[in-house]
Design a protein around this motif. Sequence first.
Motif, mmCIF file in Angstrom:
data_model
loop_
_atom_site.group_PDB
_atom_site.id
_atom_site.type_symbol
_atom_site.label_atom_id
_atom_site.label_comp_id
_atom_site.label_asym_id
_atom_site.label_seq_id
_atom_site.Cartn_x
_atom_site.Cartn_y
_atom_site.Cartn_z
ATOM 1 N N GLU A 198 -0.096 17.902 23.475
ATOM 2 C CA GLU A 198 -0.238 17.241 24.778
ATOM 3 C C GLU A 198 1.052 16.531 25.184
ATOM 4 N N ASP A 199 1.757 15.998 24.154
ATOM 5 C CA ASP A 199 2.945 15.188 24.458
ATOM 6 C C ASP A 199 4.258 15.961 24.260
ATOM 7 N N THR A 200 4.184 17.312 24.249
ATOM 8 C CA THR A 200 5.414 18.108 24.095
ATOM 9 C C THR A 200 6.142 18.193 25.433
ATOM 10 N N CYS A 201 7.432 17.838 25.439
ATOM 11 C CA CYS A 201 8.181 17.897 26.700
ATOM 12 C C CYS A 201 9.194 19.033 26.725
ATOM 13 N N LEU A 202 9.475 19.664 25.573
ATOM 14 C CA LEU A 202 10.450 20.769 25.573
ATOM 15 C C LEU A 202 10.259 21.668 24.365
ATOM 16 N N VAL A 203 10.424 22.971 24.629
ATOM 17 C CA VAL A 203 10.604 23.941 23.550
ATOM 18 C C VAL A 203 12.007 24.501 23.741
ATOM 19 N N THR A 204 12.848 24.427 22.709
ATOM 20 C CA THR A 204 14.177 25.046 22.807
ATOM 21 C C THR A 204 14.392 25.972 21.616
ATOM 22 N N ILE A 205 14.577 27.251 21.908
ATOM 23 C CA ILE A 205 14.739 28.277 20.870
ATOM 24 C C ILE A 205 15.855 29.218 21.295
ATOM 25 N N MET A 206 16.782 29.453 20.391
ATOM 26 C CA MET A 206 17.943 30.259 20.759
ATOM 27 C C MET A 206 17.557 31.713 21.019
ATOM 28 N N TYR A 207 18.291 32.367 21.903
ATOM 29 C CA TYR A 207 17.999 33.758 22.254
ATOM 30 C C TYR A 207 18.379 34.661 21.089
ATOM 31 N N ALA A 208 19.595 34.436 20.555
ATOM 32 C CA ALA A 208 20.036 35.211 19.387
ATOM 33 C C ALA A 208 20.821 34.260 18.491
ATOM 34 N N ASN A 209 20.628 34.410 17.195
ATOM 35 C CA ASN A 209 21.267 33.486 16.258
ATOM 36 C C ASN A 209 22.746 33.828 16.058
ATOM 37 N N ASN A 210 23.571 32.789 15.996
ATOM 38 C CA ASN A 210 25.013 33.015 15.898
ATOM 39 C C ASN A 210 25.466 33.477 14.521
ATOM 40 N N GLU A 211 24.683 33.197 13.475
ATOM 41 C CA GLU A 211 25.117 33.647 12.146
ATOM 42 C C GLU A 211 24.521 34.993 11.765
ATOM 43 N N ILE A 212 23.195 35.109 11.890
ATOM 44 C CA ILE A 212 22.562 36.337 11.400
ATOM 45 C C ILE A 212 22.168 37.288 12.523
ATOM 46 N N GLY A 213 22.399 36.890 13.773
ATOM 47 C CA GLY A 213 22.253 37.818 14.901
ATOM 48 C C GLY A 213 20.830 38.179 15.294
ATOM 49 N N GLY B 121 2.511 24.662 30.401
ATOM 50 C CA GLY B 121 3.184 23.682 31.246
ATOM 51 C C GLY B 121 4.261 22.879 30.531
ATOM 52 N N VAL B 122 4.954 23.527 29.566
ATOM 53 C CA VAL B 122 6.033 22.853 28.833
ATOM 54 C C VAL B 122 7.368 23.512 29.192
ATOM 55 N N LEU B 123 8.401 22.706 29.388
ATOM 56 C CA LEU B 123 9.721 23.254 29.715
ATOM 57 C C LEU B 123 10.249 24.088 28.553
ATOM 58 N N PHE B 124 10.938 25.188 28.908
ATOM 59 C CA PHE B 124 11.496 26.070 27.880
ATOM 60 C C PHE B 124 12.985 26.279 28.117
ATOM 61 N N HIS B 125 13.788 25.884 27.118
ATOM 62 C CA HIS B 125 15.237 26.100 27.153
ATOM 63 C C HIS B 125 15.627 27.104 26.084
ATOM 64 N N THR B 126 16.589 27.966 26.400
ATOM 65 C CA THR B 126 17.133 28.837 25.368
ATOM 66 C C THR B 126 18.651 28.798 25.359
ATOM 67 N N ASP B 127 19.217 28.672 24.158
ATOM 68 C CA ASP B 127 20.657 28.778 23.968
ATOM 69 C C ASP B 127 20.952 30.275 23.895
ATOM 70 N N ALA B 128 21.485 30.799 24.997
ATOM 71 C CA ALA B 128 21.727 32.249 25.090
ATOM 72 C C ALA B 128 23.200 32.576 24.887
ATOM 73 N N VAL B 129 23.928 31.662 24.235
ATOM 74 C CA VAL B 129 25.377 31.834 24.078
ATOM 75 C C VAL B 129 25.717 33.155 23.382
ATOM 76 N N GLN B 130 24.965 33.504 22.336
ATOM 77 C CA GLN B 130 25.274 34.752 21.615
ATOM 78 C C GLN B 130 24.674 35.977 22.295
ATOM 79 N N ALA B 131 23.619 35.768 23.063
ATOM 80 C CA ALA B 131 22.934 36.910 23.680
ATOM 81 C C ALA B 131 23.723 37.470 24.857
ATOM 82 N N ALA B 132 24.385 36.586 25.618
ATOM 83 C CA ALA B 132 25.064 37.004 26.839
ATOM 84 C C ALA B 132 26.075 38.106 26.531
ATOM 85 N N GLY B 133 26.036 39.154 27.296
ATOM 86 C CA GLY B 133 26.952 40.271 27.073
ATOM 87 C C GLY B 133 26.345 41.343 26.190
ATOM 88 N N HIS B 134 25.283 40.983 25.450
ATOM 89 C CA HIS B 134 24.638 41.968 24.573
ATOM 90 C C HIS B 134 23.220 42.297 25.019
#
Length: 401
Positions: A139-154, A170-183
């Motif tokens: 109920e009290d979750t304000c964010l889920v953040t999960i990377m798109y692709a892992n920088n070490e093991i891909g 109804g929870v905000l979702f962020h993804t670190d897509a730094v490694q995914a972009a371009g692939h």
Amino acid sequence: MFVYADNAATTATSRTAIDAMLPYFDKIYGNPSSLYEVGQNAKAALEGARERVAKVLGCTPREITFTSGGSEADNQAIRSAAAMGLRKGKKHLITTAFEHHAVLHTMKKLEKEGFEVTYLDVHHNGIVTPEEVAAAIREDTCLVTIMYANNEIGTIEPIKEIGAVCKEKGVLFHTDAVQAAGHIAIDVKEQNIDMLSLSAHKFHGPKGVGVLYARGGILLENLIEGGAQERGKRAGTENVPGIMGMTAALEEVAAHIDENAAKLSALRDRLIEGLETIPYAELNGDRTHRLPSNVNFCFEGIEGESLLLLLDDKGICASSGSACTSGSLDPSHVLLAIGRPHEVAHGSLRLSLGEDATEEQVDYIVKSVKEVVEYLRNMSPFWKDLVSGKRPHVFKEFVKG
Ligand SMILES: *Cc1c(COP(=O)(O)O)cnc(C)c1O
């Protein structure tokens, strides 16, 4: 032979990106906030770049904020979600144990500030499931953040499905897509992403510039106070040349995503098959749900740093998740998160191929790694214990056959 196989650390700036930047150093150098022509021309280019980046990601220009890179975008996304949550009394965040430190260290700080964080298990294959995300949401979750692709093991996470779970709850979702972009082709609306981070230097753009996409309605918190740049959410004179270079690089990789993925995944598989012929070695992360560029192995009886130094002598640039390279004594948190014991986590090797890689280079890497691993094992007292049976092996002699 020289082989640059560390594209997950940074990429060479493309000719396209350099050419896109040059005019903004020597002709259109004005400050975008200035009223005269050379300033207004820079402003027009900046806003044009915002539209072009938005088009690649499938969002509106207003939803794009330019940052100094992936780390800043991650920090700002998480801080903004936490601040929005706090106003509603929601102080729980969800992430995974193998995120980039830009995410994990921000989480640690929030814990000190009274937030609670759940770190999801990524299992042996380096993948978290949408069901596990759903089960962790409260109920009290304000964010889920999960990377798109892992920088070490891909490994690539089921982002669209996780986004759907968050949307439903109804929870905000962020993804670190730094490694995914371009692939991997990114479409933030289609993939249910509320916030996303990019970094130009990971897709052949310049260093020190990135993107934070935040869906309309998300109120960003300033990390940097000052002028009214970026709609007042990120003070400081805009890095116009960097932004122009990043935009050109992003368009270029997006236009060639399928052909590059096909070419790279064939080379990646050739590299994996070659390295699997080394005894007591194992691939890290799922074999198929991984970036087309990424190969990451653990070798028993090897120190990652020694491996890197000897490969450097052979002209091969690679990386290891272990001690010296990362500036700390602990082995990689990513390898520990997928359950690798300390002694093999110290003997890891990450090879991340670039689009210009060739079969000859891959074969040269395989030959060189074999030689270096054999050489180092022959000198290692630890390896002698394994051979004599004094210590048990962690891995099987061969993965296949
Ligand atoms: C490189 C990287 C970052 C940091 O990006 P910078 O632009 O170097 O700050 C963040 N997350 C991931 C997954 C990365 O690979």
